[in-house]
Scaffold this active site. Structure first.
Site, PDB file in Angstrom:
ATOM      1  CB  THR A 131      -0.885   0.039   1.261  1.00 32.25           C
ATOM      2  OG1 THR A 131      -1.237  -1.296   1.621  1.00 32.25           O
ATOM      3  CG2 THR A 131      -2.103   0.885   1.032  1.00 32.25           C
TER       4      THR A 131
ATOM      5  CG  HIS B 276      -6.120  -1.583   4.734  1.00 27.56           C
ATOM      6  ND1 HIS B 276      -5.286  -1.811   3.671  1.00 27.56           N
ATOM      7  CD2 HIS B 276      -5.326  -1.122   5.736  1.00 27.56           C
ATOM      8  CE1 HIS B 276      -4.042  -1.485   4.017  1.00 27.56           C
ATOM      9  NE2 HIS B 276      -4.044  -1.058   5.254  1.00 27.56           N
TER      10      HIS B 276
ATOM     11  NE  ARG C 250       9.517  -7.156   6.907  1.00 30.14           N
ATOM     12  CZ  ARG C 250      10.131  -8.276   6.519  1.00 30.14           C
ATOM     13  NH1 ARG C 250      11.148  -8.739   7.182  1.00 30.14           N
ATOM     14  NH2 ARG C 250       9.684  -8.941   5.458  1.00 30.14           N
TER      15      ARG C 250
HETATM   16  P1  A3P Z   1       8.095  -6.166   3.873  1.00 28.80           P
HETATM   17  O1  A3P Z   1       7.614  -6.235   5.285  1.00 28.80           O
HETATM   18  O2  A3P Z   1       8.050  -7.505   3.192  1.00 28.80           O
HETATM   19  O3  A3P Z   1       9.403  -5.489   3.720  1.00 28.80           O
HETATM   20  P2  A3P Z   1       1.986  -1.898   3.236  1.00 28.80           P
HETATM   21  O4  A3P Z   1       2.551  -0.688   2.595  1.00 28.80           O
HETATM   22  O5  A3P Z   1       0.769  -2.420   2.545  1.00 28.80           O
HETATM   23  O6  A3P Z   1       1.831  -1.737   4.692  1.00 28.80           O
HETATM   24  O7  A3P Z   1       3.057  -3.053   2.994  1.00 28.80           O
HETATM   25  C1  A3P Z   1       4.325  -2.952   3.577  1.00 28.80           C
HETATM   26  C2  A3P Z   1       5.296  -3.769   2.768  1.00 28.80           C
HETATM   27  O8  A3P Z   1       5.660  -3.053   1.588  1.00 28.80           O
HETATM   28  C3  A3P Z   1       6.575  -4.008   3.538  1.00 28.80           C
HETATM   29  O9  A3P Z   1       7.054  -5.271   3.070  1.00 28.80           O
HETATM   30  C4  A3P Z   1       7.424  -2.840   3.057  1.00 28.80           C
HETATM   31  O10 A3P Z   1       8.797  -3.011   3.272  1.00 28.80           O
HETATM   32  C5  A3P Z   1       7.061  -2.829   1.591  1.00 28.80           C
HETATM   33  N1  A3P Z   1       7.348  -1.539   0.934  1.00 28.80           N
HETATM   34  C6  A3P Z   1       7.206  -0.291   1.459  1.00 28.80           C
HETATM   35  N2  A3P Z   1       7.585   0.630   0.564  1.00 28.80           N
HETATM   36  C7  A3P Z   1       7.976  -0.028  -0.546  1.00 28.80           C
HETATM   37  C8  A3P Z   1       8.496   0.409  -1.817  1.00 28.80           C
HETATM   38  N3  A3P Z   1       8.678   1.685  -2.091  1.00 28.80           N
HETATM   39  N4  A3P Z   1       8.788  -0.544  -2.728  1.00 28.80           N
HETATM   40  C9  A3P Z   1       8.610  -1.852  -2.441  1.00 28.80           C
HETATM   41  N5  A3P Z   1       8.136  -2.310  -1.266  1.00 28.80           N
HETATM   42  C10 A3P Z   1       7.816  -1.417  -0.324  1.00 28.80           C
END
Ligand code: A3P
Length: 319
Positions: free
Chosen positions: A71, A127, A285
């Site tokens: 997201t 969501h 992360r």
């Molecule tokens: P990981 O925990 O596998 O690293 P959301 O944004 O829906 O909360 O999802 C978070 C996930 O997206 C995390 O995955 C995070 O690291 C990853 N994420 C955040 N920013 C990102 C980006 N710019 N490109 C790719 N993945 C990203």
């Protein structure tokens, strides 16, 4: 009319108190089953308020997802696409100064906090599962962009995230128990598979209105997807913009490495975007495909894959 009435917390609390409850990864709140999905009561108040009161503009674009599916990335990309005229100026590019979550608001938390949306920004996120979206989003024919991800990576990302928002006194929730809950669908906005299927089916029925994206595909060819998303949003890149390399600039700026290295996204400050205490850095992360391999045993992975195959069977969707 458009006038929103004050949020009726007492009434929502009363409804919530009648719902089926199960223990969650967070010790402080039970998950409640509402309209066939599980959620925390503080979130549910906002969801109910949004369902009753949110009024979409026909030009709104809604970024939708199950938590931990990408997201943050999708919000940043859509915002960069929309505001690309200001993108190259460091004083006007908001993504340099604010978390994507503080820029692109959650529909369900807007209603709850009583905050006003920015009328200039036709971009929101949620969501909420497709079938339970505020009616006006569907009635106004808003464009929807949905992002989903391999359930195994969603699970690991969720588990890691839960560790960051957990009440400090609570012990780490064992991976085995967390997986059990996830497979049962008992996590915020779960079951995950039902969430994905709801948007997937809608995207087949209304393909001009709903764009369905997989995190893995977006990683694999971000450039093509940025162009496709821009077209879908109704803001296609001109030949001149493409020639100037603007698509690639947005791809690079919104990459995990780039966004996660910005001071604002490394910040330990709490984001105002959600009704729980989450440090802004918790949204970044690793950003890798297949990190589940570092945590799940073969049996655990097979178990998740079997649920995926069974739930998605006949849908045309797979991971
Ligand atoms: P990981 O925990 O596998 O690293 P959301 O944004 O829906 O909360 O999802 C978070 C996930 O997206 C995390 O995955 C995070 O690291 C990853 N994420 C955040 N920013 C990102 C980006 N710019 N490109 C790719 N993945 C990203």
């Amino acid at each position: 009319g458009n006038k929103s009435s004050p949020i009726n917390h007492a009434r929502y609390k009363e409804i919530i108190s009648t719902l089926t409850q199960k223990s969650s990864w967070r010790q402080s709140q039970q998950l409640h089953k509402y309209q066939s999905f599980w959620c925390f009561p503080t979130f549910l108040e906002g969801i109910m308020a949004a369902q009753e009161q949110f009024i979409a503009h026909p030009t709104d674009i809604i970024a939708c997802s199950h938590p931990k599916s990408g997201t943050t990335w999708l919000k940043a990309l859509c915002f960069a696409i929309l505001t690309r005229a200001q993108f190259n100026n460091s004083s006007t590019n908001s993504l340099l100064a604010e978390s994507p979550h503080d820029i692109v608001p959650w529909i369900e938390f807007l209603a709850f906090t009583g905050k006003n949306r920015d009328p200039e920004l036709p971009l929101l996120a949620t969501h909420i599962p497709y079938n339970f979206l505020p009616k006006s989003i569907v009635e106004a024919n808003c464009k929807i962009i949905y992002i989903c991800r391999d359930p195994k990576d969603v699970f690991i990302s969720l588990w890691q995230f839960a560790g960051k928002v957990r009440d400090t006194s609570a012990e780490a929730f064992p991976l085995e128990d967390a997986l059990e809950k996830f497979c049962e669908g008992v996590n915020a906005y779960g079951p995950y598979w039902d969430h994905v299927l709801g948007y997937w089916k809608a995207s087949l029925d209304f393909s001009e209105r709903i764009l369905f994206i997989k995190y893995e595909d977006l990683q694999n060819d971000t450039f093509s997807y940025v162009k496709r998303v821009a077209e879908f949003m109704g803001y296609p890149f001109s030949a001149e913009e493409e020639k100037r390399g603007l698509v690639q600039e947005i791809v690079e700026f919104c990459s995990f490495e780039s966004l996660s290295s910005l001071e604002v996204n490394k910040s330990r400050k709490h984001s105002n975007a959600v009704p729980i205490k989450v440090e802004k850095n918790a949204y970044f992360r690793k950003g890798k495909v297949g990190d589940w391999r570092n945590y799940l045993t073969v049996e655990m992975a097979v178990r998740v894959d079997q649920i995926t195959q069974q739930k998605f069977s006949g849908s045309g969707l797979s991971f």
